[in-house]
Design a protein around this motif. Structure first.
Motif, PDB file in Angstrom:
ATOM      1  N   TRP A 192      -5.790   8.947   3.895  1.00 18.17           N
ATOM      2  CA  TRP A 192      -6.625   7.996   3.168  1.00 18.17           C
ATOM      3  C   TRP A 192      -5.774   7.260   2.153  1.00 18.17           C
ATOM      4  O   TRP A 192      -4.689   7.728   1.783  1.00 18.17           O
ATOM      5  N   GLY A 193      -6.253   6.126   1.718  1.00 20.70           N
ATOM      6  CA  GLY A 193      -5.566   5.390   0.664  1.00 20.70           C
ATOM      7  C   GLY A 193      -6.572   4.576  -0.119  1.00 20.70           C
ATOM      8  O   GLY A 193      -7.384   3.856   0.467  1.00 20.70           O
ATOM      9  N   HIS A 204       0.858  -1.200   0.000  1.00 20.77           N
ATOM     10  CA  HIS A 204       0.000   0.000   0.000  1.00 20.77           C
ATOM     11  C   HIS A 204       0.890   1.245   0.000  1.00 20.77           C
ATOM     12  O   HIS A 204       2.069   1.197   0.370  1.00 20.77           O
ATOM     13  N   SER A 219       0.577   3.637   1.914  1.00 12.51           N
ATOM     14  CA  SER A 219       0.797   4.104   3.293  1.00 12.51           C
ATOM     15  C   SER A 219       2.267   3.954   3.670  1.00 12.51           C
ATOM     16  O   SER A 219       2.724   4.571   4.639  1.00 12.51           O
ATOM     17  N   ARG A 271       0.554  -7.101  -4.260  1.00 15.58           N
ATOM     18  CA  ARG A 271       0.073  -8.058  -3.250  1.00 15.58           C
ATOM     19  C   ARG A 271       0.107  -9.471  -3.824  1.00 15.58           C
ATOM     20  O   ARG A 271      -0.337  -9.700  -4.952  1.00 15.58           O
ATOM     21  N   GLY A 302      -9.935   3.451   2.186  1.00 11.72           N
ATOM     22  CA  GLY A 302      -9.832   3.435   3.639  1.00 11.72           C
ATOM     23  C   GLY A 302      -9.266   4.766   4.108  1.00 11.72           C
ATOM     24  O   GLY A 302      -8.481   5.393   3.394  1.00 11.72           O
ATOM     25  N   CYS A 303      -9.686   5.207   5.284  1.00  6.12           N
ATOM     26  CA  CYS A 303      -9.232   6.528   5.748  1.00  6.12           C
ATOM     27  C   CYS A 303      -9.413   6.634   7.264  1.00  6.12           C
ATOM     28  O   CYS A 303      -9.934   5.715   7.904  1.00  6.12           O
ATOM     29  N   GLU A 330      -2.504   7.967  -1.959  1.00  2.00           N
ATOM     30  CA  GLU A 330      -2.513   8.104  -0.512  1.00  2.00           C
ATOM     31  C   GLU A 330      -2.521   9.583  -0.180  1.00  2.00           C
ATOM     32  O   GLU A 330      -1.720  10.339  -0.737  1.00  2.00           O
ATOM     33  N   GLN A 359      -2.246   2.898  -6.098  1.00  2.95           N
ATOM     34  CA  GLN A 359      -3.009   3.570  -5.047  1.00  2.95           C
ATOM     35  C   GLN A 359      -2.672   5.055  -5.013  1.00  2.95           C
ATOM     36  O   GLN A 359      -1.631   5.489  -5.506  1.00  2.95           O
TER      37      GLN A 359
HETATM   38  N1  PHE Z   1      -3.401   1.525   3.337  1.00  4.55           N
HETATM   39  C1  PHE Z   1      -4.761   1.061   3.496  1.00  4.55           C
HETATM   40  C2  PHE Z   1      -4.970  -0.115   2.527  1.00  4.55           C
HETATM   41  O1  PHE Z   1      -4.358  -0.171   1.508  1.00  4.55           O
HETATM   42  C3  PHE Z   1      -5.778   2.153   3.234  1.00  4.55           C
HETATM   43  C4  PHE Z   1      -5.684   3.286   4.209  1.00  4.55           C
HETATM   44  C5  PHE Z   1      -4.832   4.356   3.983  1.00  4.55           C
HETATM   45  C6  PHE Z   1      -6.483   3.281   5.337  1.00  4.55           C
HETATM   46  C7  PHE Z   1      -4.778   5.406   4.895  1.00  4.55           C
HETATM   47  C8  PHE Z   1      -6.433   4.320   6.227  1.00  4.55           C
HETATM   48  C9  PHE Z   1      -5.586   5.379   6.000  1.00  4.55           C
HETATM   49  O2  PHE Z   1      -5.744  -1.000   2.786  1.00  4.55           O
END
Ligand code: PHE
Length: 335
Positions: free
Chosen positions: A303-304, A164, A166, A196, A279-280, A212, A210
Motif C-alpha cells: 500500500w502507499g 511515490h 513505491s 510531483r 492505494g493498495c 509505503e 508517503q
Molecule cells: N504508489 C501509489 C501512488 O502513489 C499508491 C500505491 C502503493 C498503490 C502501493 C498500490 C500499492 O499513487
C-alpha cells in the motif's frame, strides 16, 4: 596665534577620546575663533583665516579617523556559521522552548511507530532515484500512459525525484528475498518525501510525504491487508472506523484497490462521508519477477498513502500548502 595652537591641541585631544567626535565641531572654542576674524587687523586677516581653515581640516580628518576606529571596535568578529556565539566566555544555551518539531516530523514518527509495533521494519524512502525503480521494476511498460499520471521531475542526467514511495518496492523485495525463501516473511514500511510536478491547490503540493507498506509470505492475502490497514487507521485516530474499498488501477498491483475510511464524527464527519486514504493491492507477479521472487510460491501486498492527508484529517488542517510554507503562525499551533 599662540591661542590657536592651544585650542587646536585641546580639540584634537577631545576628538580622540569622545565617542561622538563630530560634536567637537560645535565646540564654543571654535565659535570664538571664528568670531574673532572681524577684530583681526586687515593685513593679518587672510593669514588668520587660513590658519583657522587648516585647523578645521585637521579636525575633520581626525574626526573621520576616530569614527572609523569606533565603527571597527563595535564589530566583534563572529563565526556566522556557528549556531552559538563562539566568542562568548559564558555557557550560552539556545532557548529550545522557542522551537518545536514540525508536525510532519512528529506524525511520520507516529506512523512508523505504529507499524514497527505491528512487526514491520521502518526505513526511509529515497529522494533521488532512477527510471527502473520508479517505473520499470513496477511493471510500467516503456511509454505506457500510466507513467504520465505521476508528473515526474527528472534531472538532465536522467535521475528522478520519486513521485511515490513505491520506488522502494524492488529494493525491499530484493533485500528480503533470502529471508522469504528460508521460511520467513518480508514486512517493511518505507516513509519519505515524494515530489510531483503538478498544479498546486489546497490538496496538491509539489513536495509531500508517503508511507509505503510491503508484506510478503507464502500465503499473504487481501484479508490480511485490509485487517492490517484497519488496525493502523484505528490506532492512528484512536477509535474504531468503518472502511471500504473500490477497484483502482496501478500497474504494480493486481487486484488494485483504493482504501477509504468513513470520516469520524469526532473529526467533523457525517455518516456516509468517505475519505480515500491510500492505494493498495496484491503485488503484481511481474514486480516479484523483477526482484527475482517466484510468484508461484510467494504472495504479497503493498500500500502507499499520503502522510499529509492523515495529518490534515487528524488536526482539521484545510490546506496542504501550510506544511511546506514555513509559516510560524501555522507551526506554533503544534508547539
Ligand atoms: N504508489 C501509489 C501512488 O502513489 C499508491 C500505491 C502503493 C498503490 C502501493 C498500490 C500499492 O499513487
Amino acid at each position: 596665534m599662540q591661542d590657536i595652537e592651544e585650542i587646536e591641541k585641546k580639540l584634537l585631544s577631545q576628538v580622540s577620546t569622545t565617542n561622538t567626535p563630530r560634536d567637537v565641531l560645535k565646540s564654543p572654542d571654535l565659535k570664538q575663533l571664528y568670531g574673532a576674524i572681524k577684530s583681526i587687523a586687515d593685513e593679518q586677516r587672510s593669514a588668520y583665516g587660513k590658519r583657522i581653515n587648516d585647523l578645521k581640516l585637521s579636525l575633520e580628518s581626525s574626526i573621520l579617523k576616530r569614527e572609523a576606529d569606533l565603527d571597527n571596535a563595535a564589530v566583534e568578529s563572529i563565526d556566522v556559521t556557528a549556531p552559538w556565539d563562539i566568542n562568548s566566555v559564558q555557557v550560552n544555551l539556545l532557548p529550545t522552548n522557542l522551537g518545536s518539531q514540525h508536525p510532519l516530523t512528529v506524525e511520520i514518527e507516529n506512523v512508523a511507530d505504529i507499524f514497527t509495533r505491528m512487526g514491520f521494519e521502518a526505513i526511509e524512502s529515497r529522494q533521488i532515484d532512477d527510471d527502473y525503480h520508479m517505473f520499470g521494476s513496477l511493471n510500467f511498460p516503456e511509454n505506457h500512459p500510466a507513467r504520465d499520471g505521476y508528473d515526474t521531475f527528472r534531472t538532465e542526467e536522467g535521475f528522478i525525484a520519486p513521485a511515490h514511495t513505491s520506488t522502494m518496492q524492488n529494493r525491499i523485495l530484493k533485500a528480503g528475498k533470502a529471508k522469504l525463501e528460508s521460511g520467513g516473511q518480508i514486512g517493511v514500511v518505507a516513509l519519505g518525501r515524494c515530489f510531483r510536478n503538478e498544479d498546486l491547490d489546497a490538496t496538491h503540493e509539489h513536495t509531500f510525504y508517503q508511507y509505503e507498506g510491503v508484506f510478503m509470505s507464502n500465503d499473504a492475502n487481501l484479508g490480511q491487508m485490509l485487517g492490517t490497514l484497519r488496525s493502523f487507521f484505528e490506532c492512528y485516530y484512536g477509535q474504531s472506523l468503518k472502511i471500504k474499498t473500490q477497484p483502482a488501477y496501478f500497474p504494480f498491483v493486481e487486484p488494485g484497490l483504493e482504501f477509504a475510511i468513513e470520516k469520524p464524527a469526532a473529526l467533523g464527519g457525517k455518516p456516509g462521508e468517505w475519505l480515500e486514504m491510500l492505494g493498495c493491492g496484491m503485488i503484481h507477479p511481474n514486480v516479484l519477477l523483477a526482484a527475482g521472487i517466484d510468484p508461484k510460491k510467494y504472495r504479497g501486498f503493498a500500500w502507499g498513502g499520503g502522510i499529509e492527508r492523515l495529518v490534515m484529517l487528524k488536526y482539521g488542517i484545510e490546506d496542504i500548502r501550510h506544511f511546506e510554507s514555513g509559516k510560524l503562525q501555522f507551526l506554533r499551533k503544534f508547539a
